[in-house]
Enzyme design. Structure first.
Site, mmCIF file in Angstrom:
data_model
loop_
_atom_site.group_PDB
_atom_site.id
_atom_site.type_symbol
_atom_site.label_atom_id
_atom_site.label_comp_id
_atom_site.label_asym_id
_atom_site.label_seq_id
_atom_site.Cartn_x
_atom_site.Cartn_y
_atom_site.Cartn_z
ATOM 1 N N ASP A 88 0.815 -1.219 0.000
ATOM 2 C CA ASP A 88 0.000 0.000 0.000
ATOM 3 C C ASP A 88 0.843 1.260 0.000
ATOM 4 O OD1 ASP A 88 -2.979 -0.830 1.918
ATOM 5 O OD2 ASP A 88 -2.353 -1.093 -0.174
ATOM 6 N N HIS A 130 -3.879 8.949 7.740
ATOM 7 C CA HIS A 130 -3.802 7.551 8.185
ATOM 8 C C HIS A 130 -2.473 7.208 8.851
ATOM 9 C CE1 HIS A 130 -7.529 6.717 6.185
ATOM 10 N NE2 HIS A 130 -7.040 6.853 4.958
ATOM 11 N N GLY A 138 -2.374 3.486 4.053
ATOM 12 C CA GLY A 138 -3.245 4.193 3.124
ATOM 13 C C GLY A 138 -2.592 5.339 2.401
ATOM 14 N N ASP A 165 -12.746 13.881 4.504
ATOM 15 C CA ASP A 165 -12.311 12.869 3.538
ATOM 16 C C ASP A 165 -13.300 11.692 3.523
ATOM 17 O OD1 ASP A 165 -9.273 12.118 2.310
ATOM 18 O OD2 ASP A 165 -10.566 10.386 2.728
ATOM 19 N N ASP A 254 -11.950 12.691 -2.065
ATOM 20 C CA ASP A 254 -12.292 11.395 -2.684
ATOM 21 C C ASP A 254 -13.760 11.030 -2.467
ATOM 22 O OD1 ASP A 254 -10.155 9.536 -0.318
ATOM 23 O OD2 ASP A 254 -11.576 11.171 -0.009
ATOM 24 N N TYR A 293 -8.807 11.188 -6.099
ATOM 25 C CA TYR A 293 -8.058 10.466 -7.136
ATOM 26 C C TYR A 293 -8.529 10.770 -8.544
ATOM 27 C CZ TYR A 293 -6.661 8.644 -2.776
ATOM 28 O OH TYR A 293 -6.207 8.577 -1.481
HETATM 29 O O1 LIG Z 1 -7.670 8.152 0.359
HETATM 30 C C1 LIG Z 1 -7.198 7.597 1.323
HETATM 31 C C2 LIG Z 1 -6.387 6.317 1.232
HETATM 32 C C3 LIG Z 1 -7.005 5.348 0.263
HETATM 33 C C4 LIG Z 1 -6.331 3.994 0.399
HETATM 34 C C5 LIG Z 1 -6.312 3.346 1.598
HETATM 35 C C6 LIG Z 1 -5.708 2.074 1.704
HETATM 36 C C7 LIG Z 1 -5.151 1.475 0.596
HETATM 37 C C8 LIG Z 1 -5.159 2.117 -0.628
HETATM 38 C C9 LIG Z 1 -5.756 3.382 -0.716
HETATM 39 N N1 LIG Z 1 -5.764 4.035 -1.909
HETATM 40 C C10 LIG Z 1 -6.468 3.591 -2.970
HETATM 41 O O2 LIG Z 1 -7.168 2.637 -2.902
HETATM 42 C C11 LIG Z 1 -6.319 4.362 -4.191
HETATM 43 C C12 LIG Z 1 -5.353 5.309 -4.300
HETATM 44 C C13 LIG Z 1 -5.223 5.992 -5.507
HETATM 45 C C14 LIG Z 1 -6.046 5.747 -6.573
HETATM 46 C C15 LIG Z 1 -7.030 4.803 -6.396
HETATM 47 C C16 LIG Z 1 -7.942 4.563 -7.507
HETATM 48 F F1 LIG Z 1 -7.791 3.331 -7.949
HETATM 49 F F2 LIG Z 1 -9.158 4.726 -7.006
HETATM 50 F F3 LIG Z 1 -7.698 5.446 -8.493
HETATM 51 C C17 LIG Z 1 -7.181 4.087 -5.254
HETATM 52 N N2 LIG Z 1 -7.338 8.081 2.555
HETATM 53 O O3 LIG Z 1 -8.009 9.247 2.748
HETATM 54 ZN ZN LIG Z 2 -9.551 9.159 1.433
#
Ligand SMILES: O=C(CCc1ccccc1NC(=O)c1cccc(C(F)(F)F)c1)NO
Ligand SMILES: [Zn+2]
Length: 362
Positions: A88, A130, A138, A165, A254, A293
């Protein structure tokens, strides 16, 4: 109503393009700044050159071992999966410099508010809610929100953290769940299996911090009106009960419609209305970024929030800027509300509002 012109500090990073390497969307930070600049908003802002955080500043929250590990890999290009790095949160070259840049920007913004010279300070590079003391999570490597709150606490006895968020602000809540000097409020998606999984209605803090963690767990599909309504109703009670002297807003985008997270159905109008509701309190307020994103929509959203903070008009069309093609086919500032079903019934929203307000009045 006539709005007074307020002094707004805006943190500028010289290596903003480098910070793009460490967030999942390649040009996001540069696009946000380019759009704000192309809308002619910089002349209304007090531009503050960023100063990187020092090791000892990062150690105010993060463990020396954790920081040492990132420092060691700052120059290397491979890592094992200790301290939460790995899948991640990939470790890349320059990761430690990135953390110092981002954390430094949020600490600098907080220092501007502590000086009493500014009512609002903005750092769109920040909001990485996070990150834990010794654990990346994250996509968050450094918890700049916690470091900014610690900085504000040197000047303000009570600090309110508000997390808009899509995801629960778990790292910030954990950092302050045992104290009554910092209240954390987070409104987020809460569904089985959705990251990070914390932030349920019963998640209200421990010991001295009992009832100083406020969580609004939501289902998919919420739109601007009910989102702003539940935020303002609960935050109104939070203001009365906690009487904050400074505020930090994490304005992660997001939750917007058309975000790849495909969860909430918000538009920049809803997020900006929440920020405006909080600014009416006339308290020193730090505004940070976070998730988001769909980079063109994040730029639209945070540019709108910046313009509304300044009480300045936005042009109808996206002005010429380095990333102009990314704003097609509309080339305007609108993010339309989607058709997806709002799974938050009126009864559900009413019941969680009552529970949360009940908890606050005990
Ligand atoms: O946005 C976040 C973190 C989101 C997150 C948490 C745990 C593991 C991965 C992520 N991020 C995504 O899933 C992610 C990040 C960038 C782009 C994307 C997309 F696929 F939606 F574009 C998805 N916290 O406010
Ligand atoms: Zn988020």
């Amino acid at each position: 109503s006539v709005k007074m012109a307020i002094k707004v500090a805006y943190i500028l990073s010289k290596i903003i393009h480098k910070t793009d390497d460490f967030i999942p969307t390649e040009n996001r930070n540069s696009m946000v700044h380019a759009l704000i600049e192309s809308c002619g908003l910089l002349k209304h802002l007090c531009l503050v050159a960023n100063r990187q955080a020092t090791d000892s500043e990062l150690e105010l929250f993060h463990s020396p071992e954790y920081l040492q590990y990132m420092k060691k890999y700052n120059d290397a290009i491979e890592c094992d999966d200790s301290f939460g790095f790995g899948y991640d949160c990939p470790l890349k070259q320059g990761i430690y410099n990135y953390c110092k840049e981002v954390a430094g920007a949020s600490i600098s913004a907080a220092k501007m508010l502590c000086s009493g010279q500014f009512q609002v300070a903005i750092n769109w590079l920040g909001g990485w809610h996070h990150a834990k003391r010794a654990d990346a999570a994250g996509y968050c490597y450094v918890n700049d929100c916690v470091l900014a709150i610690l900085q504000l606490r040197t000047a303000y006895a009570r600090v309110l953290y508000i997390d808009l968020d899509l995801h629960h602000g778990d790292g910030v809540q954990d950092a302050f769940c045992g104290t009554n000097k910092v209240m954390t409020f987070s409104i987020h998606k809460h569904e089985p299996g959705f990251f990070p999984g914390t932030g349920s209605l019963s998640d209200t803090g421990f010991g001295k911090g009992f009832r100083y963690s406020v969580n609004i767990p939501l289902k998919d599909g919420i739109t601007d009106t009910p989102f702003v309504e539940i935020c303002s109703k609960v935050l109104n009670e939070v203001k009365i009960k906690f009487d904050p002297l400074a505020v930090v807003i994490q304005a992660g985008a997001d939750g917007l419609n058309e975000d790849p997270m495909r969860s909430f159905n918000l538009t920049p109008v809803g997020l900006s209305d929440c920020v405006q509701f909080i600014l009416k309190w006339n308290l020193p307020t730090l505004i940070l970024g976070g998730g988001g994103y769909n980079e063109a929509n994040v730029a639209r959203c945070w540019t709108k929030i910046t313009a509304d903070v300044l009480n300045e008009e936005l042009p109808c069309e996206i002005p010429e800027n380095q990333y102009f093609p990314s704003y097609g086919p509309s080339f305007d500032f609108e993010v339309v509300e989607g058709l997806k079903k709002d799974r938050n019934s009126k009864e559900y929203l009413k019941s969680i509002t009552n529970t949360v307000i009940d908890n606050l009045s005990k």
